[in-house]
Enzyme design. Structure first.
Site, PDB file in Angstrom:
ATOM      1  N   ASP A 269       0.823  -1.201   0.000  1.00  0.00           N
ATOM      2  CA  ASP A 269       0.000   0.000   0.000  1.00  0.00           C
ATOM      3  C   ASP A 269       0.865   1.262   0.000  1.00  0.00           C
ATOM      4  O   ASP A 269       1.801   1.400   0.799  1.00  0.00           O
ATOM      5  CB  ASP A 269      -0.900  -0.011   1.245  1.00  0.00           C
ATOM      6  N   GLU A 306       1.769  -0.017  -4.880  1.00  0.00           N
ATOM      7  CA  GLU A 306       0.837   1.062  -5.221  1.00  0.00           C
ATOM      8  C   GLU A 306       1.562   2.393  -5.080  1.00  0.00           C
ATOM      9  O   GLU A 306       2.147   2.690  -4.039  1.00  0.00           O
ATOM     10  CB  GLU A 306      -0.374   1.058  -4.299  1.00  0.00           C
TER      11      GLU A 306
END
Length: 597
Positions: A269, A306
Site C-alpha cells: 500500500d 501502489e
C-alpha cells in the site's frame, strides 16, 4: 513472541514452524516480563541480539492456546500488559492478550504451479462485505463462481487486526496476525489452499506505511515510529536509528505470508509514503524474498507496489537501478476512462478527459512522464523505458476500493452508468496490454455502494475519523448530507454484495465473462507496449496488437451518439448492435466492437 527465524519455503503437505520460546524485541524496557495464562515470568536480555528479551523454555514453553502479554519497566513504573508485536492471533481484539497459535496445516496444493503476473486477471475483494458471512469461508463458497467468470487471482484487502469488527483494513496493527472474525490464520490458510486447488492465486494487500490509530503498542517496545506524518498516521521507522529491527519486522512478515501461508504475492500500500533513505530500498528487499521463494518452490510470487508517482523504478530491474517489483498498481487508466464516461473534472480528474489523453496513456503506460500536471501545479512522473519494461507490469482497473470508497457516498460506477457504458470501460481495460483488476461486484453491475467504514472503540478516534472525512469531501465540493457516517453499522451493511442478479445484471456479468475470454483468446497480455496500435478521434478510440498475423481491433465510442470508426472486417463481439463493413464500422452510443480485420 517470534517463531523460529527460519522460513518454510516449500509448498509441502504440512508446514511446521513451531514457536520455541517467548521472546520480544523491547529495547525501551529496562526490565521485561511475560504473563502467560495469568502467571508472570521475568525475561532475560538475549546476549546475542541487542534489544531482545527471552524466557528460558525450561521455565515455560509456548503451547497453542496459551494467552500471553508483555509488560515493560522503564525505570519508574511498569507498563500495562500489552500484546506481542509479532502476535499471530488477538482473540479478544487489538487491546487484549495474544494467543499462541499452532502453525501446522495439512496443505493440499502440492500440484499448484502458480500464475505468472502477465497471465493474471485479478479480482479485488473485501472479505467482510464480499459474502453474507463476511469470512474466509464465505469467500471459499464463491471460488467456483470466480473461476467460471475467468478470474484466476484474488487480491484480499488488508487482513491484519483492527479495532472492532468493521474496517476496510487499512487501520490494521499486528502485522503477523489475521483478524479473528474473518477466520484467523487457520481460515486464511484454508482459503489459500482451496483457491489453489481451483487454479486461483491469492494476493494479500499489506500496509507497511503506517499503523492504525487504535491498538498499536509497538512503539512502546522499540522505535517502530519516527518523526512525521502520512495522511493516515505516524511514519514507520525504516531508515532511522534502530530501523534494522523494524525492517526485519516487515521482512519477516513478508516471509511468513509468502512462505508459510503459501500466498502468491503482496500488494504494498502507498509505497511513495515509505520513509526509506537507505541505499537498498525495502521494496527491493521484499522483491528479493519473493524471487528467492519462487526459485525454491517453482511457484512465482508477485509483489505489486501502489504509487501515484509514475516512477518506473518500482518495476525496473535492480541492475537498471530499479526495485524489481513485478507490478505497479496504477490509477492512470482508471482516471482516463472515468472522466470520459462521467465528465467529472474535480480534483485529480482535471488532468484527464479526452480520448487523446487516454490513447496517450495506453501507448505509454504513464499519463505523466516528466510532464506538467494541472492538478499538482508542477511537473510529474518519469517515462517508462518501453524496451525493458513489459506492459503487464502495470496493474490497471476501472474501479477499485479507493476509487469507489473515496467518493462521498461510496457510489460505484455501476450505480451511475448504463450497462453499455459499464461494458465499454471493461472492454478497454481487458483489451489493454496491462494486467487487469476487477473490484468485487463490478462484473455484475452491483447496486450496493462501497463507502468507507470503521468501528473504532475509542470515541475520540471515531469522531476524528468522521470529521476528517467531512472536511476532505467538503474541499471537493460534496455536501455533508451525502457522506455516510463511517462508524454506523448500517454504512458497513450497505456495502454487502447482493448476489441475487436481475436480468440486466446477468447481461453485464455475461459480457464480463466474454471479455475475459476474448482477452485470453487474443493474447492481450503483450510483452512489448510498442507493438500496441492506438488511434483516436474526438469521440472514439481503436486499439489493436501490432503483430503481423492479423489483428483483432477493439473499437470504442466515448459519446452518446453514433460514431463511424475507420476499421472494418468481421464482428467477433459487441454488447450492442454496431454496423460493421469492410472498411469502417458505425458504433452505437457508448458502444464497443471487437473486429477481426
Amino acid at each position: 513472541m517470534s517463531e523460529s527465524h527460519s522460513t518454510n519455503t516449500a509448498n509441502n503437505a504440512a508446514s511446521h514452524t513451531t514457536p520455541t520460546q517467548f521472546e520480544v524485541w523491547a529495547p525501551k524496557g529496562q526490565q521485561v516480563r511475560v504473563t502467560v495464562d495469568g502467571e508472570d515470568h521475568d525475561m532475560q536480555p538475549d546476549t546475542e541480539r541487542a534489544g531482545w528479551w527471552a524466557l528460558d523454555p525450561a521455565t515455560i514453553a509456548p503451547q497453542p492456546g496459551q494467552h500471553y502479554t508483555f509488560s515493560l519497566f522503564d525505570g519508574t513504573q511498569w507498563s500495562i500488559p500489552m500484546p506481542d508485536p509479532r502476535t499471530r492471533l488477538q482473540p479478544e481484539g487489538v487491546h487484549g492478550p495474544s494467543e499462541v497459535v499452532s502453525t501446522d496445516f495439512a496443505w493440499n496444493d502440492d500440484n499448484w504451479s502458480g500464475i505468472p503476473t502477465k497471465d493474471m486477471v485479478i479480482y479485488e475483494l473485501h472479505v467482510g462485505t464480499f459474502s453474507p458471512s463476511g469470512t474466509f469461508a464465505g469467500v471459499i463458497e464463491k471460488l467456483d463462481y470466480l473461476a467460471e467468470l475467468g478470474v484466476n487471482t484474488i487480491e484480499l484487502m488488508p487482513l491484519q487486526p483492527f479495532a472492532g469488527t468493521r474496517n476496510w483494513g487499512y487501520d490494521g496493527v499486528d502485522w503477523f496476525a489475521i483478524h479473528e472474525t474473518y477466520g484467523g490464520p487457520q481460515g486464511l490458510k484454508e482459503l489459500i489452499d482451496a483457491a489453489h486447488t481451483r487454479g486461483i492465486a491469492v494476493l494479500l494487500d499489506v500496509v507497511y506505511n503506517h499503523f492504525g490509530p487504535e491498538g498499536n503498542y509497538n512503539d512502546e517496545f522499540g522505535p517502530y515510529l519516527t518523526d512525521g506524518l502520512t495522511a493516515w498516521g505516524e511514519v514507520i521507522n525504516i531508515s532511522g536509528p534502530g530501523s534494522d529491527e523494524v525492517r526485519a519486522y516487515i521482512l519477516d512478515a513478508v516471509r511468513q505470508w509468502l512462505g508459510e501461508f503459501h500466498a502468491d504475492g503482496l500488494r504494498l500500500d502507498a509505497v511513495q509514503t515509505y520513509d526509506d533513505r537507505l541505499a537498498f530500498s525495502i521494496m527491493e528487499e521484499i522483491a528479493r524474498i519473493g524471487d528467492d521463494l519462487a526459485a525454491d518452490t517453482g511457484v512465482p510470487r508477485t509483489v505489486i507496489g501502489e504509487s501515484d508517482q509514475n516512477d518506473p523504478r518500482l518495476i525496473s530491474a535492480p541492475e537498471r537501478g530499479g526495485y524489481g517489483l513485478e507490478g505497479h498498481w496504477l490509477d492512470d487508466l482508471h482516471h482516463g476512462i472515468h472522466t470520459l464516461l462521467t465528465g467529472e473534472k474535480q480534483g485529480y480528474y482535471a488532468d484527464y478527459g479526452t480520448t487523446e489523453i487516454l490513447a496517450d496513456t495506453l501507448r505509454n503506460g504513464y499519463r505523466f512522464r516528466n510532464s506538467f500536471s494541472q492538478y499538482r501545479a508542477r511537473t510529474h512522473g518519469r517515462e517508462l523505458d518501453l524496451s525493458h519494461v513489459a506492459p503487464w507490469h502495470l496493474v490497471s482497473y476501472t474501479t477499485n476500493h479507493d476509487q469507489t470508497g473515496n467518493r462521498a457516498a461510496g457510489d460505484r460506477p455501476s450505480q451511475n452508468l448504463t450497462p453499455t457504458q459499464q461494458v465499454l470501460k471493461a472492454a478497454v481495460l481487458l483489451h489493454s496490454p496491462f494486467t487487469p483488476m476487477l473490484f468485487m461486484g463490478e462484473e455484475f453491475s452491483a447496486d450496493t455502494p462501497f463507502p468507507f467504514f470503521v468501528s473504532h472503540s475509542n470515541e475520540q478516534i471515531l469522531e476524528g475519523t468522521r470529521q476528517g472525512r467531512l472536511h476532505e469531501f467538503s474541499r471537493q465540493g460534496w455536501d455533508h448530507d451525502e457522506v455516510p457516517d463511517p462508524g454506523n453499522e448500517e454504512t458497513y451493511t450497505s456495502a454487502k454484495l447482493n448476489w441475487t442478479f436481475t436480468d440486466e445484471q446477468q447481461q453485464v456479468h455475461d459480457a464480463y465473462k466474454r471479455l475475459i475470454q476474448l482477452r485470453r483468446e487474443h493474447g492481450c497480455n503483450r510483452e512489448d507496449l510498442r507493438t500496441l496500435q492506438v488511434d483516436n478521434g474526438e469521440k472514439w478510440l481503436t486499439m489493436a496488437d501490432g503483430s503481423a498475423d492479423g489483428t483483432v481491433v477493439l473499437a470504442a465510442n466515448f459519446s452518446d451518439e453514433p460514431v463511424t470508426v475507420p476499421v472494418g472486417g468481421t464482428l467477433l463481439y459487441s454488447f450492442t448492435h454496431p454496423q460493421v463493413g469492410d472498411d469502417e464500422t458505425v458504433l452505437d452510443p457508448w458502444g464497443i466492437a471487437y473486429i477481426q480485420r
